[in-house]
Design a protein around this motif. Structure first.
Motif, PDB file in Angstrom:
ATOM      1  N   GLY A  89       0.818  -1.213   0.000  1.00 45.52           N
ATOM      2  CA  GLY A  89       0.000   0.000   0.000  1.00 45.52           C
ATOM      3  C   GLY A  89       0.848   1.257   0.000  1.00 45.52           C
ATOM      4  N   ARG A  90       1.930   1.275   0.782  1.00 45.35           N
ATOM      5  CA  ARG A  90       2.821   2.423   0.787  1.00 45.35           C
ATOM      6  C   ARG A  90       3.497   2.600  -0.558  1.00 45.35           C
ATOM      7  NH1 ARG A  90       7.305   3.596  -0.160  1.00 45.35           N
ATOM      8  NH2 ARG A  90       7.802   1.409  -0.505  1.00 45.35           N
ATOM      9  N   LYS A  91       3.894   1.494  -1.158  1.00 42.87           N
ATOM     10  CA  LYS A  91       4.605   1.567  -2.431  1.00 42.87           C
ATOM     11  C   LYS A  91       3.730   2.160  -3.530  1.00 42.87           C
ATOM     12  CE  LYS A  91       6.901  -1.399  -5.839  1.00 42.87           C
ATOM     13  NZ  LYS A  91       7.297  -2.794  -6.162  1.00 42.87           N
ATOM     14  N   HIS A  92       2.435   1.849  -3.527  1.00 36.64           N
ATOM     15  CA  HIS A  92       1.550   2.296  -4.601  1.00 36.64           C
ATOM     16  C   HIS A  92       0.614   3.419  -4.175  1.00 36.64           C
ATOM     17  CE1 HIS A  92       2.872  -0.855  -7.308  1.00 36.64           C
ATOM     18  NE2 HIS A  92       2.726  -1.734  -6.355  1.00 36.64           N
ATOM     19  N   GLY A  93       0.884   4.047  -3.030  1.00 33.90           N
ATOM     20  CA  GLY A  93       0.138   5.225  -2.634  1.00 33.90           C
ATOM     21  C   GLY A  93      -1.299   4.959  -2.236  1.00 33.90           C
ATOM     22  N   ARG A  94      -1.599   3.753  -1.750  1.00 33.02           N
ATOM     23  CA  ARG A  94      -2.955   3.433  -1.302  1.00 33.02           C
ATOM     24  C   ARG A  94      -3.115   3.775   0.176  1.00 33.02           C
ATOM     25  NH1 ARG A  94      -5.449   3.414  -6.073  1.00 33.02           N
ATOM     26  NH2 ARG A  94      -5.444   1.399  -7.159  1.00 33.02           N
ATOM     27  N   ASP A  95      -4.366   3.932   0.602  1.00 36.34           N
ATOM     28  CA  ASP A  95      -4.706   4.289   1.980  1.00 36.34           C
ATOM     29  C   ASP A  95      -4.921   3.004   2.777  1.00 36.34           C
ATOM     30  OD1 ASP A  95      -5.462   5.482   4.293  1.00 36.34           O
ATOM     31  OD2 ASP A  95      -7.389   6.233   3.578  1.00 36.34           O
ATOM     32  N   ILE A  96      -3.944   2.643   3.613  1.00 35.31           N
ATOM     33  CA  ILE A  96      -4.047   1.456   4.458  1.00 35.31           C
ATOM     34  C   ILE A  96      -4.299   1.927   5.884  1.00 35.31           C
ATOM     35  CG2 ILE A  96      -2.938  -0.675   5.216  1.00 35.31           C
ATOM     36  CD1 ILE A  96      -3.422  -0.607   2.237  1.00 35.31           C
ATOM     37  N   ARG A  97      -5.451   1.561   6.449  1.00 36.63           N
ATOM     38  CA  ARG A  97      -5.830   2.008   7.784  1.00 36.63           C
ATOM     39  C   ARG A  97      -5.872   0.811   8.727  1.00 36.63           C
ATOM     40  NH1 ARG A  97     -10.713   6.411   6.637  1.00 36.63           N
ATOM     41  NH2 ARG A  97      -9.741   7.395   4.790  1.00 36.63           N
ATOM     42  N   LEU A  98      -5.104   0.898   9.814  1.00 36.62           N
ATOM     43  CA  LEU A  98      -5.059  -0.164  10.814  1.00 36.62           C
ATOM     44  C   LEU A  98      -6.150   0.069  11.845  1.00 36.62           C
ATOM     45  CD1 LEU A  98      -1.200  -0.487  11.355  1.00 36.62           C
ATOM     46  CD2 LEU A  98      -2.679  -1.836   9.867  1.00 36.62           C
ATOM     47  N   VAL A  99      -6.900  -0.993  12.136  1.00 39.72           N
ATOM     48  CA  VAL A  99      -8.049  -0.910  13.043  1.00 39.72           C
ATOM     49  C   VAL A  99      -7.774  -1.780  14.260  1.00 39.72           C
ATOM     50  CG1 VAL A  99     -10.524  -1.328  13.287  1.00 39.72           C
ATOM     51  CG2 VAL A  99      -9.589  -0.545  11.094  1.00 39.72           C
TER      52      VAL A  99
END
Length: 406
Positions: free
Chosen positions: A325-335
């Motif tokens: 997700g960081r590599k491709h600029g996606r929004d990864i949200r930890l819950v």
């Protein structure tokens, strides 16, 4: 072979390449590691001596990197054998020792249980300690496709891909099979993907490694360790029959059995890593935002599900998803995972009692919604992350207005 990984704190990524090491370079690397291992053990001895002296006299003497650097300078001045090696990896191993010792003191200060503490640094033995050499920018250079290390060590890299930027440091290490690798640290590069307008919730488990709000993106338990169990057990028995007495070197048969066992375990580890990366790439490619359960599977090691949980490689798969997700600029949200199996994703009501693991269906007593337990938890991830659950499957939430015709 090249692998990419990220350092979230510094915005950096690691690119790992296989090395072709000649016999001469192997001897030089082994000698360099012998010197670094001696420096590490001297740091351990110095730290323990300071601790015993403080406890006996009540003083507050320290044993930080500055004192250890002075100790290294004095040792190199009076020891020709140590002076033959480069000072760069020797200084870096002092930094590694300092970080390890700081982490141990932090765990003690936070009163963590002994089983969860990192532990104070211990001796590195010649037979057991894996070879790991760290070089900063002044200790290496790349020229004509080869890696030139301080001390006149030259090794050839297998360039399976180009480095995206100039590396700031490199780690040269040997794995359990005797294969050598070079891991370069470079600034993280974002490779954006086109927007999809979709979101996904991910719930980790043991029956299935990942259950998501989209059936097409569920990750079933691959059970690579279970499939290789018979082979691994055979190698374990071979080693047990040939196990040497303490303090003596193993026989040729013992070393051969140990290598076969390491090779089998390496294959399983690579299968798990490959499956996790491919699944993470698929998830990131198809969704703009992902709500992920911030699950820490370490506690499962003391449960009856320890073997299957370890085979699922939840931690490695989660790390692969965050990195992708960081590599491709996606929004990864930890819950946070608390009460995710007790909450209803439809109305938000919480059950009065925790569901036993054998009960795989979630039934809400408030609104009457019945759904698979893991699917409900995956939808709870979306709600808690503040994402629109409608983006998960294309449906509309209750009460949503219909789109007017143009």
């Amino acid at each position: 072979m090249a692998q990419a990984g990220a350092d979230e704190k510094g915005g950096q990524a690691r690119y790992t390449y296989r090395l072709r090491v000649s016999s001469a370079a192997h001897a030089l690397l082994a000698a360099e590691w012998g010197r670094c291992r001696w420096v590490w053990n001297e740091c351990v001895a110095k730290s323990r001596a300071v601790h015993l002296r403080n406890r006996a006299s009540g003083a507050k003497a320290t044993c930080g990197p500055a004192q250890l650097d002075r100790m290294l300078t004095e040792a190199r001045a009076r020891t020709p054998w140590l002076r033959e090696g480069s000072s760069v990896p020797q200084q870096q191993i002092i930094r590694d020792f300092g970080r390890s010792r700081t982490k141990a003191h932090k765990d003690i200060a936070e009163r963590l249980p002994v089983a969860r503490r990192a532990g104070m640094p211990t001796w590195k033995t010649r037979r057991e300690a894996p070879v790991t050499l760290n070089y900063t920018r002044r200790g290496f250079r790349l020229k004509d496709g080869r890696l030139h290390l301080a001390g006149g060590i030259v090794v050839r890299l297998v360039w399976s891909r180009e480095l995206p930027a100039e590396p700031s440091s490199v780690r040269v290490y040997e794995d359990s099979l005797g294969h050598w690798y070079a891991s370069f640290v470079v600034p993280a590069q974002v490779q954006p993907l086109p927007e999809t307008g979709r979101v996904l919730g991910v719930d980790w488990g043991v029956r299935e490694t990942a259950t998501t709000t989209s059936d097409a993106h569920d990750l079933p338990h691959p059970e690579y360790g279970g499939k290789a169990k018979e082979e691994l057990t055979r190698y374990d028995r071979m080693m047990a029959r040939r196990r040497p007495k303490k303090g003596t070197a193993g026989s040729q048969g013992y070393r051969a059995a140990k290598r076969l066992r390491a090779k089998a375990y390496k294959k399983v580890a690579r299968q798990r890593a490959d499956t996790g990366r491919k699944w993470a790439k698929k998830v990131v490619r198809d969704h703009d935002a992902v709500a992920v359960e911030d699950f820490r599977p370490k506690f499962l090691a003391r449960s009856t599900m320890a073997r299957k949980a370890a085979d699922a490689a939840i931690g490695a798969t989660k790390a692969a998803l965050i990195e992708m997700g960081r590599k491709h600029g996606r929004d990864i949200r930890l819950v946070h995972p608390a009460y995710t199996t007790m909450d209803c994703a439809q109305c938000g009501a919480r059950a009065k009692h925790a569901l036993p693991l054998g009960e795989r269906t979630h039934t809400c007593t408030a609104c009457g919604t019945v759904s698979p337990r893991d699917k409900n938890s995956a939808r709870v991830m979306l709600v808690r992350a503040g994402l629109n659950p409608a983006g998960a499957d294309g449906g509309r939430p209750p009460g949503a207005l219909l789109q007017e015709a143009a």
